[in-house]
Design an enzyme around this catalytic site. Sequence first.
Site, PDB file in Angstrom:
ATOM      1  N   GLY A 103       0.716  -1.269  -0.142  1.00  0.00           N
ATOM      2  CA  GLY A 103       0.131  -0.018   0.007  1.00  0.00           C
ATOM      3  C   GLY A 103       0.954   1.496   0.034  1.00  0.00           C
ATOM      4  N   PRO A 105       2.444   4.847   1.191  1.00  0.00           N
ATOM      5  CA  PRO A 105       3.174   5.161   2.412  1.00  0.00           C
ATOM      6  C   PRO A 105       2.045   5.839   3.567  1.00  0.00           C
ATOM      7  CG  PRO A 105       4.455   6.069   0.729  1.00  0.00           C
ATOM      8  CD  PRO A 105       3.300   5.483   0.168  1.00  0.00           C
ATOM      9  N   GLY A 137      -0.517   2.533   7.378  1.00  0.00           N
ATOM     10  CA  GLY A 137      -0.699   1.783   8.550  1.00  0.00           C
ATOM     11  C   GLY A 137      -0.013   0.334   8.382  1.00  0.00           C
ATOM     12  N   THR A 151       2.806  -1.082   9.056  1.00  0.00           N
ATOM     13  CA  THR A 151       3.777  -1.283  10.164  1.00  0.00           C
ATOM     14  C   THR A 151       2.770  -1.385  11.294  1.00  0.00           C
ATOM     15  OG1 THR A 151       5.582  -0.011   9.356  1.00  0.00           O
ATOM     16  CG2 THR A 151       5.599  -0.746  11.480  1.00  0.00           C
ATOM     17  N   HIS A 194      -9.293  35.316  -9.095  1.00  0.00           N
ATOM     18  CA  HIS A 194      -9.019  33.902  -9.533  1.00  0.00           C
ATOM     19  C   HIS A 194      -9.596  32.863  -8.679  1.00  0.00           C
ATOM     20  CE1 HIS A 194      -5.636  31.267 -10.940  1.00  0.00           C
ATOM     21  NE2 HIS A 194      -5.962  30.583  -9.891  1.00  0.00           N
ATOM     22  N   GLU A 195      -9.664  32.977  -7.474  1.00  0.00           N
ATOM     23  CA  GLU A 195     -10.033  32.052  -6.485  1.00  0.00           C
ATOM     24  C   GLU A 195     -11.964  32.024  -6.763  1.00  0.00           C
ATOM     25  OE1 GLU A 195      -8.461  29.867  -5.176  1.00  0.00           O
ATOM     26  OE2 GLU A 195      -6.784  30.762  -5.623  1.00  0.00           O
ATOM     27  N   ASP A 242      -2.869  25.101 -11.511  1.00  0.00           N
ATOM     28  CA  ASP A 242      -4.146  24.758 -11.910  1.00  0.00           C
ATOM     29  C   ASP A 242      -3.774  24.057 -13.365  1.00  0.00           C
ATOM     30  OD1 ASP A 242      -5.110  25.802  -9.719  1.00  0.00           O
ATOM     31  OD2 ASP A 242      -5.392  27.726 -10.682  1.00  0.00           O
TER      32      ASP A 242
END
Length: 630
Positions: free
Chosen positions: A214, A216, A219, A221, A435-436, A512
Amino acid sequence: MVDEQKEPKTPLITFYLIALAIILCLNFILVPFMNHQTIEDVDYGTFMTETDNKNIDEVEIMTNKIRYTLKGSDQVYQTGLMEDAGLVERLHESGAKFSSEIVEQTSPFLSFVLYWILPIVIFSIIGYFLRKQMMKSLGGENSMMFGADGFGGLGMGKSNARVYVKSSDGIKFSDVAGEEEAKENLAEIVNYLHDPEKYREIGASMPKGVLLVGPPGTGKTMLAKAVAGEANVPFFSMSGSEFVEMFVGMGASKVRDLFKQAKEKAPCIVFIDEIDAIGKKREGGLSTNDEREQTLNQLLTEMDGFEGNNGVIILAATNRPESLDPALTRPGRFDRRVPVELPDLKGREDILKVHAKKIKYADNVDFNKVARMAAGASGAELANIVNEAALRAVRDGRKFATEADLEESIEVVIAGYQKKNAILSNKEKLVVSYHEVGHALVAAKQKHSEPVQKITIIPRTSGALGYTMQVEEGNHYLVSREELLDQIATLTGGRAAEEVEFGSISTGASNDIEKATKLAREMITRYGMSDDFGMVALETVTNQYLGGDASLACSPDTQTKIDEAVVALVEKQHQKALDILKENKPKLDEIAKFLYEKETITGEEFMKILEAKEEALTTSEAPTTEGSEA
């Protein structure tokens, strides 16, 4: 089957060569240097002056030189021998003593014994005791110094695996959330370690190895430790890179020692993290004396040897399964592969609740909402989000964390901390606002876009001058072509808003553009969503858990056509975003100015302004029309 490698029996030649080098340095450098310091050369005139002054104490006349000492001094002087007929008489008259032992002369045989034989004997005795101690520590008489296991007395060649024995406060399955399928797979191993007899009665045997695969931070370990905690058996943990040593044979020795310890403590679990460090595919080159390859061969032998590893179950974790050697992943070695993927919405909520038990938080925290905002986060990132929320609460002087702390922590993990010293000019701040809002407005006016959660123009340490956060309403496993096209249009909405309002463009849309181009290329080369190429895979993906590096698998002519198709697809959605913003220019202006003043607005505020504006336009158009008709 790979035969177990024999331990090379390297003699003590290396040790003796080092001893010989030390002896040579002593005899040819140090001894002459010391002798040179004890005898001082002078000219014959000085010797004659000291004789006339009756200052000579002892004198020795040799065949080609004269050595003497002065009264009241132990320093030995020497000078060359000259033709001087009355020298002996003058020395006798001056009271000098004639001697042949001013400097003690050692016989050649004694010098050879002292300078050569004695050091060799001393070093041989030291080597003997060192070798005996090393063989004792290794538990075998066949181990030779500096051989494959010969460094055992110095701690080399021995496994340095960390051993977690039975404990009452170990990690359990209840401490691991969001990976229910993986826990269900591993629960069978726990059951086998608890009661192996019921499996033996029917003739079943547990897999020798289980490979956890899976991305990084998911979980892997922790799951391995949870298996050991549930089974209540010793747990040996070692990283794959710890097997690789500078000296050839050390890695194989560590593998042997690790499995030897594991068999002594069976039943137990051996966990090898990042096994791809030693388990990579072997290449067909001429060089076969590679340290990593020897280590892999020894691991294969231990997992599939003549004697069974009864009660020893091997768990391994990797995020590069495609790079592992086929001999390692075949049935009989790593029999079972357990995927440990990124958690879904329910998994993220459960993980947040598990980690939230470690901190104090408000009773009204909606973990489902926080989990939706943290879409795509791994277990490690969610743990970091909870910890960041607790740290933020302490910074603000509160005794517990709130939902706002968790939401802000998500933004910290995604975009970094707020840059308090970054002051934008009024012009730049206005450009970022448009822009946002361009992103948010294009998303809101499309059918297949995710709802807007938050819009901000506060700069972040990641380099972003602002961002628009969209949150999924539920689990989303499949993405349609229409949804992907709407995503590209939303990504181009920021640049489109700058063009509509200012008639110019800035560098703010670089990220973007990168995302939109990548998404358009994936639609054409991987998802078969192109009218020109149809349902054909033109790209292969490697390292799917580490970013998914892609490489084109087509002719150069086709690559050119792909580039043209990508440009056309992005440009079409860009034009779609321009049309949406031009049609809703008043809304764009009002929301952008509101964001300019407040710097941060929520999704509810955004939609309220958007809907209120539409109602105002509807009610204001009717009286104007009626008045003109009258």
